[in-house]
Write an enzyme that holds these catalytic residues in place. Structure first.
Site, PDB file in Angstrom:
ATOM      1  N   ASP A   1       0.832  -1.195   0.000  1.00 39.71           N
ATOM      2  CA  ASP A   1       0.000   0.000   0.000  1.00 39.71           C
ATOM      3  C   ASP A   1       0.875   1.257   0.000  1.00 39.71           C
ATOM      4  O   ASP A   1       1.947   1.277   0.612  1.00 39.71           O
ATOM      5  CB  ASP A   1      -0.908  -0.017   1.226  1.00 39.71           C
ATOM      6  CG  ASP A   1      -2.006   1.023   1.140  1.00 39.71           C
ATOM      7  OD1 ASP A   1      -2.650   1.104   0.084  1.00 39.71           O
ATOM      8  OD2 ASP A   1      -2.233   1.741   2.129  1.00 39.71           O
TER       9      ASP A   1
ATOM     10  N   GLU B   1       0.776  -0.609  -5.161  1.00 41.14           N
ATOM     11  CA  GLU B   1      -0.406   0.267  -5.142  1.00 41.14           C
ATOM     12  C   GLU B   1       0.079   1.658  -5.533  1.00 41.14           C
ATOM     13  O   GLU B   1       0.669   2.382  -4.732  1.00 41.14           O
ATOM     14  CB  GLU B   1      -1.038   0.267  -3.743  1.00 41.14           C
ATOM     15  CG  GLU B   1      -2.352   1.040  -3.658  1.00 41.14           C
ATOM     16  CD  GLU B   1      -2.148   2.508  -3.356  1.00 41.14           C
ATOM     17  OE1 GLU B   1      -2.358   3.340  -4.286  1.00 41.14           O
ATOM     18  OE2 GLU B   1      -1.795   2.846  -2.220  1.00 41.14           O
TER      19      GLU B   1
ATOM     20  N   ASP C   1     -11.516   1.158  -1.557  1.00 45.19           N
ATOM     21  CA  ASP C   1     -11.828   2.579  -1.416  1.00 45.19           C
ATOM     22  C   ASP C   1     -12.944   3.019  -2.357  1.00 45.19           C
ATOM     23  O   ASP C   1     -13.397   4.166  -2.281  1.00 45.19           O
ATOM     24  CB  ASP C   1     -10.578   3.430  -1.695  1.00 45.19           C
ATOM     25  CG  ASP C   1      -9.533   3.283  -0.605  1.00 45.19           C
ATOM     26  OD1 ASP C   1      -9.925   3.193   0.579  1.00 45.19           O
ATOM     27  OD2 ASP C   1      -8.335   3.243  -0.928  1.00 45.19           O
TER      28      ASP C   1
END
Length: 359
Positions: free
Chosen positions: A210, A258, A312
């Site tokens: 991430d 990511e 998200d």
């Protein structure tokens, strides 16, 4: 003779030896494989601590009485812990039974997770794990490696993580995680990161890192700020970190980057130099059509992952229902559909793109 749910019981094997001796005195038939309820465990903890203090000092002070009372209520021994018991007791001795219980639960989790992963792999299923770039200030990672993080002399962060103001938030995002002291990591040959990645790959088959852009540059915010506005960009470790990891663990690590958010050419160059596939979120591709890089016909490489959406995002069905009519029209035309089964249409699109992976 009273029955208790298993989750409320403590394994005798996780109880401190000196306390089990007290229990065994009253119940000689008790075995390490047996369980004890919290009420009885608190009673024996209290009995043990009180007898220990009395035998050593001849009396129990008000402070020690407060400790015993907290134990009866099954609370952590944290208040005035260094003066509550004998000074030569180490913290792991003072909290041995609680530490042992945490070790036991972690042991059980990793044992069960390993069995689940092995079962999935036998069925031809790979597991993708998500690893945040930063760790929590109250984590064991920070507690045991204070010199690797930007902390003051008391262990509190001097700078914290976040992202600057953008279209979504006028004040940015203040995450609050302590930042890495990258110069110290480099001195140690990035050993902490190598161990972290090694541990991740014992649990999953693919690791999605991430906030990958933070390895190129990260947003550093003074710890006393209430928003992320007054931060500044600082350089991350770059490819040097990943070269060290690859040298230690091999070149065949399956890592997803990511690469969403504020992505610069420098971040893209780092991703490509490492050889990590980036993310292509299909929902984004129809909002800034036809130039958006997430639009499937704009994919420039097969080394990427095509996502219908992420955690998200709204669901594909929800996104389509809320999207502007222009975006909905593009979806119908591009996918040659009427939008009535848009979730499956997006799955088909993800799997038919040139991307190496589809999620």
């Amino acid at each position: 003779g009273q029955n208790y749910p298993v989750k409320s019981l403590t394994p005798m094997g996780a109880v401190r030896k000196t306390i089990t001796e007290e229990i065994s005195h009253d119940f000689p038939e008790c075995l390490p494989t047996d369980y004890i309820c919290q009420t009885d465990l608190s009673k024996y903890r209290t009995k043990y601590v009180k007898s220990s203090l009395t035998s050593e000092k001849g009396e129990v002070t008000d402070l020690e009485s407060e400790l015993i009372k907290s134990m009866q209520q099954h609370e952590l021994i944290t208040k005035n812990v260094d003066t509550t018991l004998e000074q030569d007791w180490k913290i792991e001795e003072k909290l041995a039974d609680k530490i042992a219980y945490q070790k036991f639960t972690q042991f059980e989790f990793y044992k069960q997770w390993g069995e689940l992963k092995a079962y999935a792999n036998e069925k031809g299923i790979s597991i993708v794990g998500d690893m945040p770039i930063f760790v929590s200030v109250d984590s064991s990672d920070v507690w045991a490696n204070k010199g690797l993080f930007c902390l003051d002399s008391k262990g509190f962060p001097t700078e914290v993580a976040g992202v600057p103001p953008d279209y979504f938030s006028a004040t940015g995002q203040l995450w609050g995680n302590p930042l890495y002291k990258w110069s110290e990591h480099k001195k140690q040959g990035f050993e902490w990161w190598i161990n972290r990645m090694k541990a991740q790959f014992t649990m999953v088959d693919y690791v999605r890192i991430d906030h990958f852009r933070g390895f190129e540059s990260y947003w550093a915010v003074p710890a006393d700020e209430e928003t992320a506005i007054n931060g500044k960009w600082k350089k991350g470790p770059g490819v040097e970190l990943f070269n060290a990891i690859k040298e230690a663990l091999g070149d065949d690590m399956k890592i997803f980057a990511e690469d969403l958010g504020i992505i610069t050419p420098e971040v893209e160059a780092l991703r490509d130099e490492c050889g990590f596939p980036g993310m292509k979120v299909l929902q984004f591709g129809f909002e800034a059509w036809p130039t958006d890089p997430f639009y499937p016909h704009n994919f420039k490489t097969t080394n990427c992952i095509s996502y219908t959406g992420t955690h998200d995002n709204n669901t594909t069905f929800g996104w389509y229902a809320d999207a502007k009519e222009e975006a909905r029209d593009r979806v119908r035309r591009y996918l040659h559909c009427d939008g009535g089964n848009v979730s499956w249409d997006f799955i088909r699109l993800a799997m038919s793109s040139i991307a190496k992976y589809a999620i």
